[in-house]
Design an enzyme around this catalytic site. Structure first.
Site, PDB file in Angstrom:
ATOM      1  NE  ARG A   1       7.020  -0.452   9.957  1.00 36.43           N
ATOM      2  CZ  ARG A   1       5.973  -0.349   9.161  1.00 36.43           C
ATOM      3  NH1 ARG A   1       6.056   0.356   8.062  1.00 36.43           N
ATOM      4  NH2 ARG A   1       4.845  -0.959   9.456  1.00 36.43           N
TER       5      ARG A   1
ATOM      6  NE  ARG B   1       2.350  -5.155  10.817  1.00 44.79           N
ATOM      7  CZ  ARG B   1       3.359  -4.801  10.035  1.00 44.79           C
ATOM      8  NH1 ARG B   1       4.589  -5.219  10.302  1.00 44.79           N
ATOM      9  NH2 ARG B   1       3.157  -4.029   8.990  1.00 44.79           N
TER      10      ARG B   1
ATOM     11  NE  ARG C   1       8.298  -2.532   6.228  1.00 50.10           N
ATOM     12  CZ  ARG C   1       7.006  -2.206   6.120  1.00 50.10           C
ATOM     13  NH1 ARG C   1       6.618  -1.391   5.171  1.00 50.10           N
ATOM     14  NH2 ARG C   1       6.117  -2.713   6.938  1.00 50.10           N
TER      15      ARG C   1
ATOM     16  NE  ARG D   1      -3.998  -1.609   9.168  1.00 49.47           N
ATOM     17  CZ  ARG D   1      -2.965  -1.076   8.506  1.00 49.47           C
ATOM     18  NH1 ARG D   1      -3.018   0.161   8.098  1.00 49.47           N
ATOM     19  NH2 ARG D   1      -1.898  -1.792   8.265  1.00 49.47           N
TER      20      ARG D   1
ATOM     21  CE  LYS E   1      -2.107  -1.267   3.839  1.00 52.23           C
ATOM     22  NZ  LYS E   1      -1.572  -2.615   4.127  1.00 52.23           N
TER      23      LYS E   1
HETATM   24  P1  B4P Z   1       4.630  -1.545   2.118  1.00 48.72           P
HETATM   25  O1  B4P Z   1       4.272  -0.824   0.853  1.00 48.72           O
HETATM   26  O2  B4P Z   1       5.288  -0.731   3.180  1.00 48.72           O
HETATM   27  O3  B4P Z   1       3.393  -2.286   2.749  1.00 48.72           O
HETATM   28  P2  B4P Z   1       2.075  -1.729   3.443  1.00 48.72           P
HETATM   29  O4  B4P Z   1       0.994  -2.541   2.824  1.00 48.72           O
HETATM   30  O5  B4P Z   1       1.967  -0.234   3.314  1.00 48.72           O
HETATM   31  O6  B4P Z   1       2.397  -2.023   4.958  1.00 48.72           O
HETATM   32  P3  B4P Z   1       1.729  -2.057   6.393  1.00 48.72           P
HETATM   33  O7  B4P Z   1       0.326  -2.513   6.328  1.00 48.72           O
HETATM   34  O8  B4P Z   1       2.697  -2.892   7.122  1.00 48.72           O
HETATM   35  O9  B4P Z   1       1.859  -0.659   7.079  1.00 48.72           O
HETATM   36  P4  B4P Z   1       1.081   0.457   7.879  1.00 48.72           P
HETATM   37  O10 B4P Z   1       2.116   1.490   7.997  1.00 48.72           O
HETATM   38  O11 B4P Z   1      -0.189   0.821   7.197  1.00 48.72           O
HETATM   39  O12 B4P Z   1       5.547  -2.766   1.677  1.00 48.72           O
HETATM   40  C1  B4P Z   1       6.139  -3.642   2.591  1.00 48.72           C
HETATM   41  C2  B4P Z   1       7.483  -4.135   2.053  1.00 48.72           C
HETATM   42  O13 B4P Z   1       7.292  -4.862   0.831  1.00 48.72           O
HETATM   43  C3  B4P Z   1       8.455  -3.014   1.718  1.00 48.72           C
HETATM   44  O14 B4P Z   1       9.739  -3.406   2.112  1.00 48.72           O
HETATM   45  C4  B4P Z   1       8.368  -2.887   0.192  1.00 48.72           C
HETATM   46  O15 B4P Z   1       9.569  -2.408  -0.381  1.00 48.72           O
HETATM   47  C5  B4P Z   1       8.075  -4.320  -0.218  1.00 48.72           C
HETATM   48  N1  B4P Z   1       7.266  -4.409  -1.440  1.00 48.72           N
HETATM   49  C6  B4P Z   1       6.154  -3.686  -1.715  1.00 48.72           C
HETATM   50  N2  B4P Z   1       5.653  -4.036  -2.929  1.00 48.72           N
HETATM   51  C7  B4P Z   1       6.463  -5.034  -3.398  1.00 48.72           C
HETATM   52  C8  B4P Z   1       6.455  -5.832  -4.603  1.00 48.72           C
HETATM   53  N3  B4P Z   1       5.526  -5.672  -5.560  1.00 48.72           N
HETATM   54  N4  B4P Z   1       7.423  -6.770  -4.745  1.00 48.72           N
HETATM   55  C9  B4P Z   1       8.361  -6.929  -3.794  1.00 48.72           C
HETATM   56  N5  B4P Z   1       8.446  -6.215  -2.648  1.00 48.72           N
HETATM   57  C10 B4P Z   1       7.502  -5.271  -2.457  1.00 48.72           C
HETATM   58  O16 B4P Z   1       0.662  -0.096   9.344  1.00 48.72           O
HETATM   59  C11 B4P Z   1       1.555  -0.274  10.433  1.00 48.72           C
HETATM   60  C12 B4P Z   1       0.802  -0.386  11.784  1.00 48.72           C
HETATM   61  O17 B4P Z   1       0.170   0.885  12.112  1.00 48.72           O
HETATM   62  C13 B4P Z   1      -0.375  -1.377  11.867  1.00 48.72           C
HETATM   63  O18 B4P Z   1       0.055  -2.701  12.163  1.00 48.72           O
HETATM   64  C14 B4P Z   1      -1.252  -0.761  13.019  1.00 48.72           C
HETATM   65  O19 B4P Z   1      -0.750  -1.095  14.292  1.00 48.72           O
HETATM   66  C15 B4P Z   1      -1.082   0.730  12.819  1.00 48.72           C
HETATM   67  N6  B4P Z   1      -2.167   1.300  11.977  1.00 48.72           N
HETATM   68  C16 B4P Z   1      -2.005   1.885  10.761  1.00 48.72           C
HETATM   69  N7  B4P Z   1      -3.184   2.294  10.272  1.00 48.72           N
HETATM   70  C17 B4P Z   1      -4.131   1.966  11.210  1.00 48.72           C
HETATM   71  C18 B4P Z   1      -5.537   2.101  11.253  1.00 48.72           C
HETATM   72  N8  B4P Z   1      -6.229   2.666  10.256  1.00 48.72           N
HETATM   73  N9  B4P Z   1      -6.193   1.632  12.350  1.00 48.72           N
HETATM   74  C19 B4P Z   1      -5.538   1.064  13.358  1.00 48.72           C
HETATM   75  N10 B4P Z   1      -4.192   0.890  13.366  1.00 48.72           N
HETATM   76  C20 B4P Z   1      -3.490   1.337  12.303  1.00 48.72           C
END
Ligand code: B4P
Length: 193
Positions: A134, A145, A128, A89, A14
């Site tokens: 992190r 998670r 990552r 979420r 995302k």
């Molecule tokens: P990201 O792009 O960082 O993945 P994400 O889906 O955004 O991550 P996430 O759900 O963990 O994060 P968030 O900050 O929202 O990619 C992950 C890795 O994969 C990276 O290293 C990237 O380079 C790699 N990658 C991506 N695409 C790729 C591809 N096509 N091929 C290969 N590698 C690839 O959430 C973090 C925490 O915050 C949650 O657990 C929760 O505690 C809290 N939180 C956030 N929003 C919340 C909400 N609305 N309500 C309650 N808690 C919340």
């Protein structure tokens, strides 16, 4: 105004894809993960509270996150639209967002749900964690998670499916290929700038 939700499990990309979408379509990016990490790093009262949940792989309480979103939307009254990354979420967050946007005279237009197999999610997040430092990218916390995603977040997809706004996109290809699939859907609504 065009408002997009980028939806998917932890590690589905995302955050990664939001950067590409913001550059191409000039939408205002709102990532609750980034907002919460900023509060944590500044050690604000909200951040201290949020960290307790994030470090355990749990979702931060709805009221905390919903309050943050409302003020963030108000900061950009002239936006072309918003991309919501990692929000909503829970079903309660989705209902709150719908109401908030209705109050502002707009709505969610499209929800893109990225689908990635669980082994790939774990592989990416562990990868990552090796460089990001992190605290929630350890194997034990990643498992929690993903569990939290299945129990509380997955139902957000049904909420928007019922509104006819959900499109599923394969997210297990490389970053560019996944972006092309997402763009194909966004282009039906909005031209790149
Ligand atoms: P990201 O792009 O960082 O993945 P994400 O889906 O955004 O991550 P996430 O759900 O963990 O994060 P968030 O900050 O929202 O990619 C992950 C890795 O994969 C990276 O290293 C990237 O380079 C790699 N990658 C991506 N695409 C790729 C591809 N096509 N091929 C290969 N590698 C690839 O959430 C973090 C925490 O915050 C949650 O657990 C929760 O505690 C809290 N939180 C956030 N929003 C919340 C909400 N609305 N309500 C309650 N808690 C919340």
């Amino acid at each position: 105004m065009f408002n997009l939700i980028l939806f998917g499990p932890p590690g589905s990309g995302k955050g990664t894809q939001s950067i590409n979408i913001v550059t191409t379509y000039h939408l205002q990016h709102i990532s609750t993960g980034d907002l919460l990490r900023d509060e944590v790093s500044r050690q604000t009262p909200l951040g201290v509270e949020a960290r307790k949940y994030m470090d355990q792989g749990l979702l931060v309480p709805d009221e905390v996150v919903i309050g943050m979103i409302s003020s963030k939307i108000d900061e950009s009254p002239d936006a072309r639209g918003f991309i919501f990354d990692g929000f909503p979420r829970t079903k309660a967050q989705a209902e709150a967002l719908d109401k908030l946007l209705e109050f502002k005279g707009t709505e969610i237009n499209l929800v893109l749900a990225m689908e990635v197999p669980e082994e790939e999610l774990t592989r990416r997040l562990i990868g990552r964690g090796e460089t990001s430092g992190r605290s929630d990218d350890t194997e034990e916390v990643i498992t929690k998670r993903i569990k939290e995603y299945h129990s509380k977040t997955e139902q957000v997809a049904s909420h928007y499916y019922a509104q006819g706004k959900l499109e599923r996109v394969k997210g297990d290809g490389n970053i560019n290929d996944t972006f092309k699939l997402l763009s194909k859907e966004i282009d039906k609504y909005l031209l790149p700038v």
